[in-house]
Design a protein around this motif. Structure first.
Motif, PDB file in Angstrom:
ATOM      1  N   GLU A   1       0.814  -1.222   0.000  1.00  0.00           N
ATOM      2  CA  GLU A   1       0.000   0.000   0.000  1.00  0.00           C
ATOM      3  C   GLU A   1       0.844   1.267   0.000  1.00  0.00           C
ATOM      4  N   ILE A   2       2.158   1.125   0.176  1.00  0.00           N
ATOM      5  CA  ILE A   2       3.034   2.302   0.183  1.00  0.00           C
ATOM      6  C   ILE A   2       3.308   2.702  -1.260  1.00  0.00           C
ATOM      7  N   ASP A   3       2.882   3.895  -1.623  1.00  0.00           N
ATOM      8  CA  ASP A   3       3.116   4.424  -2.968  1.00  0.00           C
ATOM      9  C   ASP A   3       4.605   4.746  -3.100  1.00  0.00           C
ATOM     10  N   PRO A   4       5.301   4.141  -4.086  1.00  0.00           N
ATOM     11  CA  PRO A   4       6.740   4.362  -4.230  1.00  0.00           C
ATOM     12  C   PRO A   4       7.121   5.819  -4.451  1.00  0.00           C
ATOM     13  N   GLU A   5       6.193   6.624  -4.966  1.00  0.00           N
ATOM     14  CA  GLU A   5       6.473   8.031  -5.261  1.00  0.00           C
ATOM     15  C   GLU A   5       6.016   8.981  -4.148  1.00  0.00           C
ATOM     16  N   ALA A   6       5.205   8.498  -3.225  1.00  0.00           N
ATOM     17  CA  ALA A   6       4.665   9.362  -2.171  1.00  0.00           C
ATOM     18  C   ALA A   6       5.746   9.704  -1.151  1.00  0.00           C
ATOM     19  N   PRO A   7       5.671  10.895  -0.561  1.00  0.00           N
ATOM     20  CA  PRO A   7       6.639  11.263   0.480  1.00  0.00           C
ATOM     21  C   PRO A   7       6.541  10.301   1.664  1.00  0.00           C
TER      22      PRO A   7
ATOM     23  N   ILE B   1      17.345  11.343  -0.035  1.00  0.00           N
ATOM     24  CA  ILE B   1      17.403   9.897   0.197  1.00  0.00           C
ATOM     25  C   ILE B   1      16.072   9.389   0.751  1.00  0.00           C
ATOM     26  N   PHE B   2      15.509  10.123   1.712  1.00  0.00           N
ATOM     27  CA  PHE B   2      14.266   9.713   2.373  1.00  0.00           C
ATOM     28  C   PHE B   2      13.031  10.365   1.758  1.00  0.00           C
ATOM     29  N   ALA B   3      13.162  10.934   0.570  1.00  0.00           N
ATOM     30  CA  ALA B   3      12.035  11.632  -0.054  1.00  0.00           C
ATOM     31  C   ALA B   3      10.855  10.701  -0.315  1.00  0.00           C
ATOM     32  N   SER B   4      11.151   9.475  -0.744  1.00  0.00           N
ATOM     33  CA  SER B   4      10.096   8.516  -1.076  1.00  0.00           C
ATOM     34  C   SER B   4      10.668   7.109  -0.985  1.00  0.00           C
ATOM     35  N   LEU B   5       9.813   6.134  -1.047  1.00  0.00           N
ATOM     36  CA  LEU B   5      10.242   4.738  -1.075  1.00  0.00           C
ATOM     37  C   LEU B   5      11.169   4.505  -2.266  1.00  0.00           C
ATOM     38  N   ARG B   6      10.803   5.047  -3.414  1.00  0.00           N
ATOM     39  CA  ARG B   6      11.610   4.866  -4.627  1.00  0.00           C
ATOM     40  C   ARG B   6      13.004   5.464  -4.454  1.00  0.00           C
ATOM     41  N   ALA B   7      13.092   6.661  -3.874  1.00  0.00           N
ATOM     42  CA  ALA B   7      14.388   7.313  -3.659  1.00  0.00           C
ATOM     43  C   ALA B   7      15.242   6.510  -2.679  1.00  0.00           C
TER      44      ALA B   7
END
Length: 88
Positions: A27-33, A71-77
């Motif tokens: 449920e964690i959006d890879p692009e969401a903060p 680095i911690f901006a998003s899951l993807r980052a």
């Protein structure tokens, strides 16, 4: 080599486990903060994630790193940073 997608899923699971979140990893959006309006994490959560990352991937995320906001901006980052720096 792990693909970015599967590493993102792995890191999402790591975050959920480390922080005992009630959110499912998928449920964690890879692009969401990760912080603030996104997943709503705080600085203590960042320390917990950094500790879990160091144990799992063999490198340190330092609290004084000027790149932490990226680095911690998003899951993807975070997953991309782990991919570039991990030793294990």
């Amino acid at each position: 080599m792990t693909t970015t997608f599967s590493l993102e899923a792995e890191v999402a699971r790591l975050i959920v486990e480390a922080l005992h979140l009630e959110t499912a990893p998928e449920e964690i959006d890879p692009e969401a903060p990760l912080f603030g309006e996104g997943l709503g994490l705080d600085s203590i959560d960042a320390l917990e994630i950094a500790l879990a990352v160091s144990k799992r991937y063999g490198f340190q995320l330092r609290s004084d790193d000027e790149r932490n906001h990226r680095i911690f901006a998003s899951l993807r980052a975070l997953a991309a940073h782990i991919e570039k720096n991990r030793t294990g």
